[in-house]
Design a protein around this motif. Structure first.
Motif, mmCIF file in Angstrom:
data_model
loop_
_atom_site.group_PDB
_atom_site.id
_atom_site.type_symbol
_atom_site.label_atom_id
_atom_site.label_comp_id
_atom_site.label_asym_id
_atom_site.label_seq_id
_atom_site.Cartn_x
_atom_site.Cartn_y
_atom_site.Cartn_z
ATOM 1 N N MET A 160 4.999 -30.404 30.105
ATOM 2 C CA MET A 160 5.773 -29.273 30.967
ATOM 3 C C MET A 160 6.874 -28.888 29.860
ATOM 4 S SD MET A 160 7.361 -29.077 34.677
ATOM 5 C CE MET A 160 6.192 -28.047 35.523
ATOM 6 N N SER A 161 7.395 -29.878 29.515
ATOM 7 C CA SER A 161 8.374 -29.499 28.215
ATOM 8 C C SER A 161 8.175 -28.745 27.110
ATOM 9 C CB SER A 161 9.295 -31.062 27.968
ATOM 10 O OG SER A 161 10.220 -30.755 26.991
ATOM 11 N N GLU A 162 7.134 -28.977 26.640
ATOM 12 C CA GLU A 162 6.512 -28.137 25.547
ATOM 13 C C GLU A 162 6.298 -26.789 26.173
ATOM 14 O OE1 GLU A 162 4.015 -25.771 23.441
ATOM 15 O OE2 GLU A 162 3.334 -26.762 25.299
ATOM 16 N N ARG A 163 5.939 -26.534 27.271
ATOM 17 C CA ARG A 163 5.785 -25.144 27.781
ATOM 18 C C ARG A 163 7.172 -24.515 27.861
ATOM 19 N NH1 ARG A 163 2.440 -22.267 26.481
ATOM 20 N NH2 ARG A 163 2.763 -23.460 24.752
ATOM 21 N N ARG A 164 8.079 -25.281 28.538
ATOM 22 C CA ARG A 164 9.276 -24.670 28.624
ATOM 23 C C ARG A 164 9.962 -24.202 27.061
ATOM 24 N NH1 ARG A 164 10.182 -28.732 32.663
ATOM 25 N NH2 ARG A 164 11.051 -29.914 31.154
#
Length: 522
Positions: free
Chosen positions: A360-364
């Motif tokens: 999820m961090s990578e998607r942000r």
């Protein structure tokens, strides 16, 4: 700080010994328990019945009876033969975690070792004698045999250990701690190598690290939401209250605390966008689910740290059923407390959950950099001169690579390879689960560091007359302490390293927590 062993050991105690040079001490009440357990073993030796771990062979060789004159050789040979590990050597903090958990388990008084054994282990912790232990070799049943055997070698003056950074032979290392090599008495060799202490020690460090990372990940997501002109309404108490998973509530509360008084958030509260993308909107739900997985792991680790995982276990004769090998005062009971499944499964679960945190961090990160989805106030890839410069484009590539690496670690706790001629026909691979969990945490930490690199850079594109929230302002400043804004393309690896180091040390979390009225939620 001094940690009392044989009483109650916490993950924080393990981390203090492993990382902060905390010493250990053995209370007199614990010593009395150790002496009583040893007396029970002595009574069984005198009776001369065949008892596993005392006067028989091991594993498939359990049917071999060992003459009394050979009992010392039996224990020494067990330690030597099981010291067969491979792979990289464990780091200093990992060895110290192994030492303190092994000492504590023996001090519980169910393993039948002499007081001199626990005293020697305590001296090794307090004087910085760190056995050379290889990473691979444990199957997590019967416990972590090979790594613990490498530790035990030093107690008998063999193997190797480091002292003040110098690599020494086992006997010389012991002398540095003013101890002499031990001649192992019946049961002691098996007691030293049979247990889940590598798994439990690494899992304790993983719990402490994961909980710290989760707070920083909440903060990183809050800063990304803020500078990406997202809404924090999705972290409201109302939404969390009608789906009251505990972790969700904690992460939602963190976002609210971090963005309190944010003029940036207020500046677009009435914009015409209906909903944010899931990586922003569902932060409390996903981060919260990871929190719940880590809490489940903590529960198991706290139990395991204070459990007897040796085999066989030594009890007062009055406390067990009559079928156990026993004398009038002692019972020696074979069982399976060494099996690492209770930790392996939760380690795998937590590692997979942390992988999702990183995903999820990578998607942000992508939402801050990708010109096809980013907000109009941001430059493509946050480059000063788009096209001529690539800005932070490749930081997202690295984050994607790290997430893929996390996913590749899989779930070793569901693997099985029968050993010992089929006698040990189901094992847990719990130590592998622990090693993998720590690797996943390290990669996830670096993904969150990349998000912080990008969100701090995105903040440079926000109207500087608008204030950050109380927590996000401290977070931005904490990043800027170690990484300057872009003034053109540059190598980014050192920037990511610097932010990851601040996360790992806890400094960044502590700095942000100090600005929040009630700190991070718990």
């Amino acid at each position: 700080m001094t940690v009392q062993v044989g009483t109650e050991l916490t993950p924080e105690d393990v981390a203090a010994v492993a990382r902060e040079e905390a010493t250990v001490e053995i209370p007199e009440t614990v010593r009395e328990r150790v002496r009583a357990s040893r007396e029970r073993v002595s009574s069984v030796v005198e009776q001369d019945d065949a008892v596993y771990g005392i006067n028989t062979g091991f594993g498939e060789l359990v049917t071999e009876r060992i003459p009394r004159d050979d009992l010392a050789d039996l224990q020494h040979n067990l330690v030597r033969s099981h010291a067969s590990g491979q792979g990289e050597e464990l780091g200093r903090e990992e060895v110290r975690a192994l030492l303190v958990t092994r000492l504590h388990a023996l001090a519980l008084g169910y393993s039948g070792v002499r007081e001199s054994v626990v005293d020697t282990l305590a001296a090794m912790v307090n004087r910085g004698v760190h056995p050379v232990v290889r990473t691979h070799g444990s199957l997590g049943a019967s416990g972590d045999l090979a790594p613990l055997a490498h530790l035990a070698l030093v107690l008998i003056g063999e193997g190797e250990a480091t002292v003040d950074g110098e690599r020494l032979a086992g006997e010389a290392a012991l002398r540095a701690a003013e101890r002499e090599p031990l001649s192992l008495a019946p049961k002691e060799g098996l007691a030293l190598i049979n247990g889940t202490q590598l798994t439990a020690g690494l899992a304790a460090l993983a719990v402490v690290d994961a909980e710290g990372l989760l707070d920083v990940a909440d903060a990183a997501g809050a800063l990304t939401t803020e500078v990406g002109m997202g809404t924090t309404v999705t972290s409201s108490e109302a939404i969390a209250g009608v789906r009251p998973h505990e972790g969700h509530g904690v992460s939602a509360a963190n976002v609210r605390r971090l963005t309190a008084d944010s003029e940036i958030v207020e500046s677009h509260r009435n914009c015409d966008r209906v909903q944010d993308a899931y990586s922003l909107r569902c932060l409390p739900q996903v981060h919260g689910a990871v929190r719940d997985a880590v809490a489940h792991l903590r529960e198991a680790v706290e139990t395991e740290l204070n459990s007897a995982t040796d085999n066989p276990l030594i009890f007062d004769a009055d406390t067990v059923e009559s079928r156990a090998s026993q004398t009038e005062s002692a019972a020696v009971v074979s069982g399976g407390n060494f099996h690492g499944a209770p930790l392996a499964h939760r380690l795998d679960y937590a590692a997979n959950a942390v992988t999702d945190l990183a995903a999820m961090s990578e998607r942000r990160v992508d939402r801050l950099l990708n010109p096809n989805v980013q907000e109009s106030h941001l430059s493509p890839f946050l480059a000063g001169e788009s096209g001529v410069e690539s800005g932070l484009m490749i930081a997202q590539y690295t984050a994607a690579s790290l997430v893929s690496d996390c996913r590749a670690h899989g779930s070793p706790g569901v693997d099985n390879v029968p050993v010992s001629g089929g006698q040990e026909d189901h094992v847990s691979m719990s130590a592998t689960s622990a090693v993998h969990a720590r690797q996943v945490l390290e990669q996830a930490r670096r993904v969150v560091a990349i998000e912080l690199l990008c969100s701090a850079e995105a903040a440079e594109y926000v109207d500087d007359s608008l204030a950050h929230g109380v927590g996000t302002a401290a977070l931005y400043d904490g990043v800027r302490d170690v990484v300057d804004p872009l003034d053109g393309d540059r190598s980014l690896d050192g920037d990511i390293d610097a932010i990851a180091a601040r996360i790992r040390s806890g400094d960044l979390r502590d700095r942000v927590a100090a600005t929040l009225d009630d700190g991070f939620a718990d």
